[in-house]
Design a protein around this motif. Sequence first.
Motif, PDB file in Angstrom:
ATOM      1  N   UNK A   1       0.844  -1.207   0.000  1.00 40.10           N
ATOM      2  CA  UNK A   1       0.000   0.000   0.000  1.00 40.10           C
ATOM      3  C   UNK A   1       0.881   1.259   0.000  1.00 40.10           C
ATOM      4  N   UNK A   2       1.924   1.265   0.827  1.00 42.05           N
ATOM      5  CA  UNK A   2       2.836   2.423   0.870  1.00 42.05           C
ATOM      6  C   UNK A   2       3.505   2.597  -0.497  1.00 42.05           C
ATOM      7  N   UNK A   3       3.977   1.503  -1.091  1.00 49.21           N
ATOM      8  CA  UNK A   3       4.610   1.554  -2.404  1.00 49.21           C
ATOM      9  C   UNK A   3       3.616   2.069  -3.446  1.00 49.21           C
ATOM     10  N   UNK A   4       2.398   1.552  -3.427  1.00 48.78           N
ATOM     11  CA  UNK A   4       1.382   1.962  -4.401  1.00 48.78           C
ATOM     12  C   UNK A   4       1.054   3.449  -4.270  1.00 48.78           C
ATOM     13  N   UNK A   5       0.928   3.949  -3.046  1.00 46.66           N
ATOM     14  CA  UNK A   5       0.662   5.377  -2.841  1.00 46.66           C
ATOM     15  C   UNK A   5       1.809   6.206  -3.407  1.00 46.66           C
ATOM     16  N   UNK A   6       3.031   5.771  -3.166  1.00 47.74           N
ATOM     17  CA  UNK A   6       4.201   6.499  -3.686  1.00 47.74           C
ATOM     18  C   UNK A   6       4.191   6.506  -5.212  1.00 47.74           C
ATOM     19  N   UNK A   7       3.880   5.374  -5.830  1.00 41.85           N
ATOM     20  CA  UNK A   7       3.825   5.292  -7.293  1.00 41.85           C
ATOM     21  C   UNK A   7       2.722   6.209  -7.832  1.00 41.85           C
ATOM     22  N   UNK A   8       1.592   6.239  -7.167  1.00 42.66           N
ATOM     23  CA  UNK A   8       0.484   7.085  -7.614  1.00 42.66           C
ATOM     24  C   UNK A   8       0.851   8.560  -7.523  1.00 42.66           C
ATOM     25  N   UNK A   9       1.598   8.957  -6.488  1.00 41.02           N
ATOM     26  CA  UNK A   9       2.011  10.364  -6.405  1.00 41.02           C
ATOM     27  C   UNK A   9       2.874  10.733  -7.598  1.00 41.02           C
ATOM     28  N   UNK A  10       3.658   9.775  -8.102  1.00 43.49           N
ATOM     29  CA  UNK A  10       4.494  10.040  -9.272  1.00 43.49           C
ATOM     30  C   UNK A  10       3.619  10.307 -10.493  1.00 43.49           C
ATOM     31  N   UNK A  11       2.541   9.604 -10.601  1.00 44.29           N
ATOM     32  CA  UNK A  11       1.635   9.778 -11.735  1.00 44.29           C
ATOM     33  C   UNK A  11       1.032  11.182 -11.739  1.00 44.29           C
ATOM     34  N   UNK A  12       0.713  11.687 -10.551  1.00 43.43           N
ATOM     35  CA  UNK A  12       0.002  12.960 -10.481  1.00 43.43           C
ATOM     36  C   UNK A  12       0.897  14.192 -10.398  1.00 43.43           C
ATOM     37  N   UNK A  13       2.075  14.078  -9.797  1.00 42.62           N
ATOM     38  CA  UNK A  13       2.866  15.305  -9.609  1.00 42.62           C
ATOM     39  C   UNK A  13       3.292  15.929 -10.928  1.00 42.62           C
ATOM     40  N   UNK A  14       3.765  15.129 -11.861  1.00 40.92           N
ATOM     41  CA  UNK A  14       4.186  15.671 -13.148  1.00 40.92           C
ATOM     42  C   UNK A  14       3.018  16.227 -13.953  1.00 40.92           C
ATOM     43  N   UNK A  15       1.905  15.497 -13.936  1.00 44.81           N
ATOM     44  CA  UNK A  15       0.723  15.956 -14.677  1.00 44.81           C
ATOM     45  C   UNK A  15       0.216  17.278 -14.116  1.00 44.81           C
ATOM     46  N   UNK A  16       0.182  17.393 -12.803  1.00 43.45           N
ATOM     47  CA  UNK A  16      -0.247  18.655 -12.174  1.00 43.45           C
ATOM     48  C   UNK A  16       0.709  19.791 -12.519  1.00 43.45           C
ATOM     49  N   UNK A  17       1.997  19.513 -12.427  1.00 41.95           N
ATOM     50  CA  UNK A  17       2.993  20.553 -12.688  1.00 41.95           C
ATOM     51  C   UNK A  17       2.865  21.091 -14.111  1.00 41.95           C
TER      52      UNK A  17
END
Length: 189
Positions: free
Chosen positions: A45-61
């Motif tokens: 779950x911790x790994x999955x949350x970290x991976x998901x943040x990667x998906x969103x941070x670049x798109x948001x930026x």
Amino acid sequence: MVPRARVANVANALTGVRLILVPVFLVVLFVGDGHETYWRVVAFVVFAVAVITDRFDGALARSYGMVTEFGTLADPIADKALIGAALIGLSVLGDLPWWVTVVILARELGVTVLRLVVLRRGVIPASRGGKLKTLVQAVAIGLFVLPLSGGWLTGAWVIMLAAVVLTLVTGVDYLVSAVRDSRGRSAGH
């Protein structure tokens, strides 16, 4: 004059969260003997949350004009820290052969060095193959973090082997692109 994005923004905060989750992931992965089902699911779950943040941070930026020098530097560091920590942790636990970890990390290090070498001439953008490689690596690693057995473990191995092949192919692609770009720029001067 182009307005500069503030360093304190949502995209950079997500990158910061991912950096913080790396040691949290490792601690949870190694709780007990590193093979307790409950803690392996928590580590997933911790790994999955970290991976998901990667998906969103670049798109948001990119979407909201929040691209910063900090984010440009910290995002790939966070990605490599997460993937590297997971691979090394799984190899230390004996769940993933060291050759897989060495191949993937050697490619990541090689591409990082290559990007730094050609930085003066421009940035080598992430290719579609590179993005696919990152996704397949994350899925494969996530499956290895989970306490799987039988056919599920066989499926995890198929995805991991696909990740290794994509890792090698995209590494060669980056090298060829850098050499081609370097020759093209040399011929133009």
